[in-house]
Design a protein around this motif. Structure first.
Motif, PDB file in Angstrom:
ATOM      1  N   LEU A 198       4.720  -0.485  -1.446  1.00 19.95           N
ATOM      2  CA  LEU A 198       5.234  -1.398  -0.438  1.00 19.95           C
ATOM      3  C   LEU A 198       6.354  -0.700   0.316  1.00 19.95           C
ATOM      4  O   LEU A 198       7.423  -0.424  -0.241  1.00 19.95           O
ATOM      5  N   VAL A 199       6.106  -0.409   1.592  1.00 18.12           N
ATOM      6  CA  VAL A 199       7.062   0.307   2.437  1.00 18.12           C
ATOM      7  C   VAL A 199       7.589  -0.653   3.496  1.00 18.12           C
ATOM      8  O   VAL A 199       6.829  -1.161   4.316  1.00 18.12           O
ATOM      9  N   THR A 200       8.893  -0.919   3.467  1.00 15.57           N
ATOM     10  CA  THR A 200       9.505  -1.900   4.363  1.00 15.57           C
ATOM     11  C   THR A 200      10.763  -1.328   5.008  1.00 15.57           C
ATOM     12  O   THR A 200      11.218  -0.244   4.649  1.00 15.57           O
ATOM     13  N   CYS A 201      11.324  -2.080   5.951  1.00 13.47           N
ATOM     14  CA  CYS A 201      12.569  -1.642   6.587  1.00 13.47           C
ATOM     15  C   CYS A 201      13.739  -1.745   5.614  1.00 13.47           C
ATOM     16  O   CYS A 201      14.465  -0.789   5.389  1.00 13.47           O
ATOM     17  N   GLU A 202      13.940  -2.936   5.031  1.00 11.36           N
ATOM     18  CA  GLU A 202      15.032  -3.155   4.085  1.00 11.36           C
ATOM     19  C   GLU A 202      14.499  -3.185   2.663  1.00 11.36           C
ATOM     20  O   GLU A 202      13.367  -3.613   2.419  1.00 11.36           O
ATOM     21  N   ALA A 224      22.572  -3.717   7.637  1.00 11.43           N
ATOM     22  CA  ALA A 224      23.930  -3.398   8.070  1.00 11.43           C
ATOM     23  C   ALA A 224      23.907  -3.141   9.566  1.00 11.43           C
ATOM     24  O   ALA A 224      22.850  -3.069  10.198  1.00 11.43           O
ATOM     25  N   GLU A 225      25.096  -2.964  10.149  1.00 13.14           N
ATOM     26  CA  GLU A 225      25.161  -2.734  11.596  1.00 13.14           C
ATOM     27  C   GLU A 225      24.508  -1.406  11.972  1.00 13.14           C
ATOM     28  O   GLU A 225      23.803  -1.301  12.960  1.00 13.14           O
ATOM     29  N   GLN A 226      24.786  -0.365  11.195  1.00 15.78           N
ATOM     30  CA  GLN A 226      24.226   0.949  11.487  1.00 15.78           C
ATOM     31  C   GLN A 226      23.028   1.167  10.571  1.00 15.78           C
ATOM     32  O   GLN A 226      23.183   1.295   9.357  1.00 15.78           O
ATOM     33  N   GLN A 227      21.840   1.216  11.165  1.00 15.89           N
ATOM     34  CA  GLN A 227      20.632   1.318  10.366  1.00 15.89           C
ATOM     35  C   GLN A 227      19.757   2.469  10.849  1.00 15.89           C
ATOM     36  O   GLN A 227      19.866   2.931  11.976  1.00 15.89           O
ATOM     37  N   ALA A 228      18.881   2.899   9.946  1.00 17.59           N
ATOM     38  CA  ALA A 228      17.817   3.838  10.283  1.00 17.59           C
ATOM     39  C   ALA A 228      18.337   5.174  10.800  1.00 17.59           C
ATOM     40  O   ALA A 228      18.246   5.491  11.979  1.00 17.59           O
ATOM     41  N   GLN A 232      16.687   8.974   6.917  1.00 18.21           N
ATOM     42  CA  GLN A 232      15.990   7.876   6.240  1.00 18.21           C
ATOM     43  C   GLN A 232      14.559   7.739   6.747  1.00 18.21           C
ATOM     44  O   GLN A 232      13.622   7.553   5.962  1.00 18.21           O
ATOM     45  N   ILE A 233      14.396   7.813   8.051  1.00 15.30           N
ATOM     46  CA  ILE A 233      13.051   7.700   8.624  1.00 15.30           C
ATOM     47  C   ILE A 233      12.174   8.865   8.166  1.00 15.30           C
ATOM     48  O   ILE A 233      11.007   8.671   7.799  1.00 15.30           O
ATOM     49  N   ALA A 234      12.744  10.056   8.151  1.00 19.29           N
ATOM     50  CA  ALA A 234      11.982  11.229   7.712  1.00 19.29           C
ATOM     51  C   ALA A 234      11.553  11.081   6.252  1.00 19.29           C
ATOM     52  O   ALA A 234      10.434  11.469   5.878  1.00 19.29           O
ATOM     53  N   GLY A 235      12.428  10.522   5.416  1.00 25.01           N
ATOM     54  CA  GLY A 235      12.087  10.324   4.015  1.00 25.01           C
ATOM     55  C   GLY A 235      10.920   9.369   3.836  1.00 25.01           C
ATOM     56  O   GLY A 235      10.039   9.591   2.992  1.00 25.01           O
ATOM     57  N   VAL A 254      15.196  -8.265  11.512  1.00 25.25           N
ATOM     58  CA  VAL A 254      15.643  -6.969  12.024  1.00 25.25           C
ATOM     59  C   VAL A 254      14.586  -6.389  12.969  1.00 25.25           C
ATOM     60  O   VAL A 254      13.440  -6.823  12.981  1.00 25.25           O
ATOM     61  N   SER A 255      14.987  -5.388  13.735  1.00 23.85           N
ATOM     62  CA  SER A 255      14.059  -4.727  14.648  1.00 23.85           C
ATOM     63  C   SER A 255      13.087  -3.846  13.873  1.00 23.85           C
ATOM     64  O   SER A 255      13.470  -3.152  12.918  1.00 23.85           O
ATOM     65  N   ASP A 256      11.816  -3.861  14.294  1.00 24.78           N
ATOM     66  CA  ASP A 256      10.822  -3.014  13.618  1.00 24.78           C
ATOM     67  C   ASP A 256      10.681  -1.643  14.287  1.00 24.78           C
ATOM     68  O   ASP A 256       9.802  -0.862  13.919  1.00 24.78           O
ATOM     69  N   LYS A 257      11.551  -1.332  15.258  1.00 24.87           N
ATOM     70  CA  LYS A 257      11.426  -0.047  15.977  1.00 24.87           C
ATOM     71  C   LYS A 257      11.470   1.162  15.046  1.00 24.87           C
ATOM     72  O   LYS A 257      10.683   2.107  15.214  1.00 24.87           O
ATOM     73  N   PRO A 258      12.393   1.202  14.060  1.00 21.77           N
ATOM     74  CA  PRO A 258      12.382   2.361  13.157  1.00 21.77           C
ATOM     75  C   PRO A 258      11.060   2.511  12.407  1.00 21.77           C
ATOM     76  O   PRO A 258      10.564   3.626  12.228  1.00 21.77           O
ATOM     77  N   MET A 259      10.473   1.389  11.988  1.00 24.13           N
ATOM     78  CA  MET A 259       9.210   1.476  11.269  1.00 24.13           C
ATOM     79  C   MET A 259       8.071   1.884  12.188  1.00 24.13           C
ATOM     80  O   MET A 259       7.116   2.544  11.755  1.00 24.13           O
ATOM     81  N   GLN A 260       8.168   1.518  13.453  1.00 24.88           N
ATOM     82  CA  GLN A 260       7.150   1.955  14.405  1.00 24.88           C
ATOM     83  C   GLN A 260       7.182   3.478  14.563  1.00 24.88           C
ATOM     84  O   GLN A 260       6.149   4.101  14.835  1.00 24.88           O
ATOM     85  N   GLN A 261       8.342   4.088  14.375  1.00 25.30           N
ATOM     86  CA  GLN A 261       8.416   5.552  14.390  1.00 25.30           C
ATOM     87  C   GLN A 261       7.633   6.140  13.221  1.00 25.30           C
ATOM     88  O   GLN A 261       6.999   7.189  13.355  1.00 25.30           O
ATOM     89  N   VAL A 262       7.693   5.478  12.087  1.00 26.62           N
ATOM     90  CA  VAL A 262       6.918   5.917  10.928  1.00 26.62           C
ATOM     91  C   VAL A 262       5.426   5.818  11.230  1.00 26.62           C
ATOM     92  O   VAL A 262       4.644   6.720  10.922  1.00 26.62           O
ATOM     93  N   VAL A 263       5.028   4.707  11.847  1.00 25.17           N
ATOM     94  CA  VAL A 263       3.618   4.515  12.214  1.00 25.17           C
ATOM     95  C   VAL A 263       3.160   5.608  13.166  1.00 25.17           C
ATOM     96  O   VAL A 263       2.068   6.187  13.007  1.00 25.17           O
ATOM     97  N   ASP A 264       3.993   5.915  14.157  1.00 24.54           N
ATOM     98  CA  ASP A 264       3.623   6.933  15.153  1.00 24.54           C
ATOM     99  C   ASP A 264       3.474   8.325  14.540  1.00 24.54           C
ATOM    100  O   ASP A 264       2.708   9.153  15.040  1.00 24.54           O
ATOM    101  N   ALA A 265       4.209   8.558  13.441  1.00 23.49           N
ATOM    102  CA  ALA A 265       4.218   9.896  12.848  1.00 23.49           C
ATOM    103  C   ALA A 265       3.217  10.056  11.710  1.00 23.49           C
ATOM    104  O   ALA A 265       3.071  11.157  11.165  1.00 23.49           O
ATOM    105  N   THR A 266       2.536   8.988  11.345  1.00 29.43           N
ATOM    106  CA  THR A 266       1.618   9.037  10.197  1.00 29.43           C
ATOM    107  C   THR A 266       0.298   8.347  10.550  1.00 29.43           C
ATOM    108  O   THR A 266       0.119   7.851  11.662  1.00 29.43           O
ATOM    109  N   ASP A 267      -0.583   8.281   9.569  1.00 28.13           N
ATOM    110  CA  ASP A 267      -1.850   7.555   9.742  1.00 28.13           C
ATOM    111  C   ASP A 267      -1.735   6.088   9.314  1.00 28.13           C
ATOM    112  O   ASP A 267      -2.722   5.339   9.377  1.00 28.13           O
ATOM    113  N   ALA A 268      -0.556   5.684   8.876  1.00 30.97           N
ATOM    114  CA  ALA A 268      -0.372   4.296   8.450  1.00 30.97           C
ATOM    115  C   ALA A 268      -0.355   3.363   9.654  1.00 30.97           C
ATOM    116  O   ALA A 268       0.069   3.742  10.749  1.00 30.97           O
ATOM    117  N   ARG A 269      -0.801   2.140   9.462  1.00 33.82           N
ATOM    118  CA  ARG A 269      -0.728   1.132  10.503  1.00 33.82           C
ATOM    119  C   ARG A 269       0.446   0.193  10.204  1.00 33.82           C
ATOM    120  O   ARG A 269       0.916   0.138   9.052  1.00 33.82           O
TER     121      ARG A 269
END
Length: 309
Positions: A198-202, A224-228, A232-235, A254-269
């Motif tokens: 299970l891979v999530t933002c928080e 927190a105020e400063q996230q992603a 962390q995204i690379a990990g 929270v915003s899903d933008k950081p997780m969308q970067q993970v999607v863009d960089a992998t085969d995960a949806r």
């Protein structure tokens, strides 16, 4: 928290002073529907809904925070403290979730119960949080059965005349919780072991993941105020690629933008949005806690098995 400890203490002191004035002008405790029933006050909407299911019509169960609120950094108002002063019982999650609530709970002469008492606590992982408990124990249907037992005991002490009803309501509710838990575990067993991740933002799903046989991975441990950070995204990208994780998720507050970067960089949806800290409005997807945990379970299963694609 968004403020330093000194600022927060000063702010709460001022809030408390104003609240005492409001409390002095207020009448006796009445439910939000105007009926003269004992009032149970909870810190957030998830606890309110669970509590109302246990209480039935005998108690008025209310929440300080509203639907959609971010619970971690909430800042109480004078009206909140006045409301606490007029309650007959206060319930909170504990596990350091409601640090903003602790000072004025101690300042009011109202019975107080921590509903997570008895849960097998998991710590937040990461050096910055060493030894601190993960507060999101309600995300496991197994744990919420403990919450229910604690509520039954607390409500029975408050209103002994209806103790048998509280017990019956609690048992029926626990059966529904266990049904959701059993379905989740059964459906996830069809996945290859390495994909039971299970891979999530928080990192809010430690208890759910543990009880469902999933490994947990996330971008940041606590909202927190400063996230992603880039690290962390690379990990997370590395984890998704290494374990061939089929889908990733993010939370509604929270915003899903950081997780969308993970999607863009992998085969995960992107498997969908999960709900954690708050229920939705009545016409939304998760107006009750059972809806929330069932929705999250269905979303996770559909994302990881591909049934939602």
């Amino acid at each position: 928290m968004k403020r330093g400890a000194g600022q927060l203490m000063a702010c709460l002191a001022g809030v408390l002073a104003a609240a005492l004035v409001l409390a002095g002008c207020a009448g006796g405790p009445v439910g939000g529907d105007g009926e003269d029933r004992p009032v149970v006050l909870t810190t957030f909407t998830v606890l309110q809904d669970i509590g109302q299911n246990v209480a039935g019509d005998h108690l008025a169960v209310e929440s300080i925070t509203k639907t959609g609120a971010e619970i971690h950094g909430y800042e109480p108002t004078p009206k909140d403290i006045a409301k606490a002063s007029d309650a007959d019982l206060i319930l909170d999650n504990g596990l350091n979730l409601e640090l903003w609530f602790e000072q004025f709970v101690e300042s009011v002469d109202v019975p107080h119960v921590v509903v997570s008492e008895g849960v097998e606590v998991l710590d937040i992982t990461g050096d910055a949080y060493a030894g601190k408990p993960n507060p999101h124990a309600w995300m496991s249907p197994v744990n919420v059965q403990i919450y229910v037992d604690n509520m039954v005991d607390a409500f029975s002490d408050l209103d002994p005349e209806h103790a048998a009803d509280f017990e019956a309501n609690g048992e029926a509710y626990k059966e529904e919780l266990q049904g959701i838990q059993d379905d989740l575990v059964t459906e996830l067993q069809t996945l290859p072991e390495n994909q039971r991740a299970l891979v999530t933002c928080e990192g809010a799903f430690s208890y759910l993941a543990r009880d469902a046989g999933l490994s947990e991975h996330y971008i940041w441990p606590v909202n927190a105020e400063q996230q992603a950070t880039p690290q962390q995204i690379a990990g997370v990208i590395e984890t998704v690629e290494t374990q061939d994780v089929p889908a990733v998720f993010c939370e509604s507050t929270v915003s899903d933008k950081p997780m969308q970067q993970v999607v863009d960089a992998t085969d995960a949806r992107f498997g969908g949005t999960l709900y954690v800290d708050s229920l939705s409005e009545a016409d939304g997807p998760v107006p009750t806690y059972l809806d929330l945990v069932r929705y999250d379970a269905d979303t996770i299963v559909a994302g990881l098995t591909g049934d939602g694609s």
